[in-house]
Design a protein around this motif. Structure first.
Motif, PDB file in Angstrom:
ATOM      1  N   ALA A  26     -12.791   1.874  -5.579  1.00 18.66           N
ATOM      2  CA  ALA A  26     -11.138   1.478  -5.691  1.00 18.66           C
ATOM      3  C   ALA A  26     -10.821   0.691  -4.200  1.00 18.66           C
ATOM      4  CB  ALA A  26     -10.500   2.663  -5.862  1.00 18.66           C
ATOM      5  N   HIS A  27     -11.335   1.378  -3.160  1.00 18.43           N
ATOM      6  CA  HIS A  27     -11.275   0.746  -1.969  1.00 18.43           C
ATOM      7  C   HIS A  27     -11.587  -0.630  -1.668  1.00 18.43           C
ATOM      8  CE1 HIS A  27     -12.218   0.201   2.571  1.00 18.43           C
ATOM      9  NE2 HIS A  27     -10.973   0.564   2.418  1.00 18.43           N
ATOM     10  N   ALA A  28     -13.017  -0.877  -2.166  1.00 17.62           N
ATOM     11  CA  ALA A  28     -13.439  -2.081  -2.153  1.00 17.62           C
ATOM     12  C   ALA A  28     -12.707  -3.132  -2.979  1.00 17.62           C
ATOM     13  CB  ALA A  28     -14.880  -2.051  -2.338  1.00 17.62           C
ATOM     14  N   ALA A  29     -12.359  -2.630  -4.278  1.00 16.28           N
ATOM     15  CA  ALA A  29     -11.572  -3.806  -5.112  1.00 16.28           C
ATOM     16  C   ALA A  29     -10.321  -3.935  -4.615  1.00 16.28           C
ATOM     17  CB  ALA A  29     -11.550  -3.035  -6.513  1.00 16.28           C
ATOM     18  N   ALA A  30      -9.685  -3.146  -3.953  1.00 16.31           N
ATOM     19  CA  ALA A  30      -8.305  -3.385  -3.423  1.00 16.31           C
ATOM     20  C   ALA A  30      -8.467  -4.229  -2.385  1.00 16.31           C
ATOM     21  CB  ALA A  30      -7.602  -1.993  -2.741  1.00 16.31           C
ATOM     22  N   PRO A 109     -11.517   4.587   3.462  1.00 15.87           N
ATOM     23  CA  PRO A 109     -10.459   4.871   2.381  1.00 15.87           C
ATOM     24  C   PRO A 109      -9.668   6.355   2.925  1.00 15.87           C
ATOM     25  CG  PRO A 109     -12.407   4.743   1.266  1.00 15.87           C
ATOM     26  CD  PRO A 109     -12.596   4.564   2.812  1.00 15.87           C
ATOM     27  N   ARG A 110     -10.357   7.317   3.741  1.00 15.37           N
ATOM     28  CA  ARG A 110      -9.919   8.573   4.111  1.00 15.37           C
ATOM     29  C   ARG A 110      -8.893   8.045   5.195  1.00 15.37           C
ATOM     30  NH1 ARG A 110     -10.149  11.642   8.296  1.00 15.37           N
ATOM     31  NH2 ARG A 110     -11.868  10.400   9.517  1.00 15.37           N
ATOM     32  N   ASN A 111      -9.167   7.103   6.078  1.00 14.11           N
ATOM     33  CA  ASN A 111      -8.271   6.745   7.163  1.00 14.11           C
ATOM     34  C   ASN A 111      -6.794   5.808   6.577  1.00 14.11           C
ATOM     35  OD1 ASN A 111      -9.699   7.330   8.993  1.00 14.11           O
ATOM     36  ND2 ASN A 111     -10.876   5.226   9.430  1.00 14.11           N
ATOM     37  N   ILE A 112      -7.106   5.233   5.406  1.00 11.25           N
ATOM     38  CA  ILE A 112      -6.077   4.628   4.568  1.00 11.25           C
ATOM     39  C   ILE A 112      -5.125   5.821   4.004  1.00 11.25           C
ATOM     40  CG2 ILE A 112      -5.421   3.227   2.550  1.00 11.25           C
ATOM     41  CD1 ILE A 112      -7.824   1.341   3.331  1.00 11.25           C
ATOM     42  N   LEU A 113      -5.839   6.652   3.486  1.00 13.27           N
ATOM     43  CA  LEU A 113      -4.967   7.936   2.979  1.00 13.27           C
ATOM     44  C   LEU A 113      -4.365   8.736   4.015  1.00 13.27           C
ATOM     45  CD1 LEU A 113      -7.575   9.279   0.338  1.00 13.27           C
ATOM     46  CD2 LEU A 113      -5.383   7.945  -0.250  1.00 13.27           C
ATOM     47  N   GLN A 114      -4.790   8.853   5.163  1.00 12.86           N
ATOM     48  CA  GLN A 114      -3.910   9.207   6.327  1.00 12.86           C
ATOM     49  C   GLN A 114      -2.711   8.603   6.461  1.00 12.86           C
ATOM     50  OE1 GLN A 114      -6.751  10.007   9.121  1.00 12.86           O
ATOM     51  NE2 GLN A 114      -7.629  12.083   8.493  1.00 12.86           N
ATOM     52  N   LEU A 121       3.488   7.505   0.842  1.00 18.47           N
ATOM     53  CA  LEU A 121       2.784   6.606  -0.001  1.00 18.47           C
ATOM     54  C   LEU A 121       1.813   7.347  -0.922  1.00 18.47           C
ATOM     55  CD1 LEU A 121       3.161   3.398   2.361  1.00 18.47           C
ATOM     56  CD2 LEU A 121       4.802   3.976   0.524  1.00 18.47           C
ATOM     57  N   LEU A 122       1.536   8.458  -0.975  1.00 18.72           N
ATOM     58  CA  LEU A 122       0.550   8.775  -1.713  1.00 18.72           C
ATOM     59  C   LEU A 122       0.768   8.767  -3.134  1.00 18.72           C
ATOM     60  CD1 LEU A 122      -0.691  12.111   0.442  1.00 18.72           C
ATOM     61  CD2 LEU A 122      -1.906   9.460   0.203  1.00 18.72           C
ATOM     62  N   HIS A 123       1.990   8.390  -3.627  1.00 17.04           N
ATOM     63  CA  HIS A 123       2.346   8.252  -4.921  1.00 17.04           C
ATOM     64  C   HIS A 123       1.966   6.828  -5.520  1.00 17.04           C
ATOM     65  CE1 HIS A 123       5.665   6.206  -2.803  1.00 17.04           C
ATOM     66  NE2 HIS A 123       5.772   5.595  -4.125  1.00 17.04           N
TER      67      HIS A 123
END
Length: 128
Positions: A26-30, A109-114, A121-123
């Motif tokens: 998902a991260h790579a695709a985005a 991806p963990r850094n982006i989620l943080q 913006l977690l929604h």
């Protein structure tokens, strides 16, 4: 639905392995689709091409579809919001550490989620 025996007590392990791949893809695709947009690629044509290439993945197909349908915004509620991945990353990384395997692909991806959590913006979806 597929039901496969992967070993005694290995169902949860199989789920963790799947979630690691989902998050990494998902991260790579985005990121790849963001690059494609900045390079002025025709996303519809690119998605068709990538669907036949080694870069093809379910998460790429999903993200391209969301973007092409103009649903990749901060306002659209996602069926798979980022918040669902926060727990999964923690579980995968903890289990990988426990057995002495790296899960370095989950750091970006963990850094982006943080970052997304800090900005409420977690929604949203990865595609946004």
């Amino acid at each position: 639905k597929i039901c496969t025996y992967v070993g005694p007590g290995a169902g949860a392990a199989a789920k963790l392995v799947n979630q690691q791949l989902v998050i990494a893809n998902a991260h790579a695709a985005a990121e790849a689709l963001a690059l494609a947009q900045k390079l002025d690629c025709d996303l519809k044509q690119l998605a068709a091409l990538l669907n036949t290439s080694w870069g093809q993945s379910t998460m790429l197909d999903r993200a391209a579809g969301i973007i092409l349908n103009s649903q990749a915004t901060l306002e659209v509620k996602s069926a798979a919001p980022l918040r669902n991945f926060v727990k999964d990353i923690a579980l995968v990384q903890a289990e990988a550490l426990r057995v002495g395997v790296t899960a370095n692909c989950l750091e970006p991806p963990r850094n982006i989620l943080q970052h997304c959590a800090q900005h409420d913006l977690l929604h949203i979806d990865w595609a946004a």
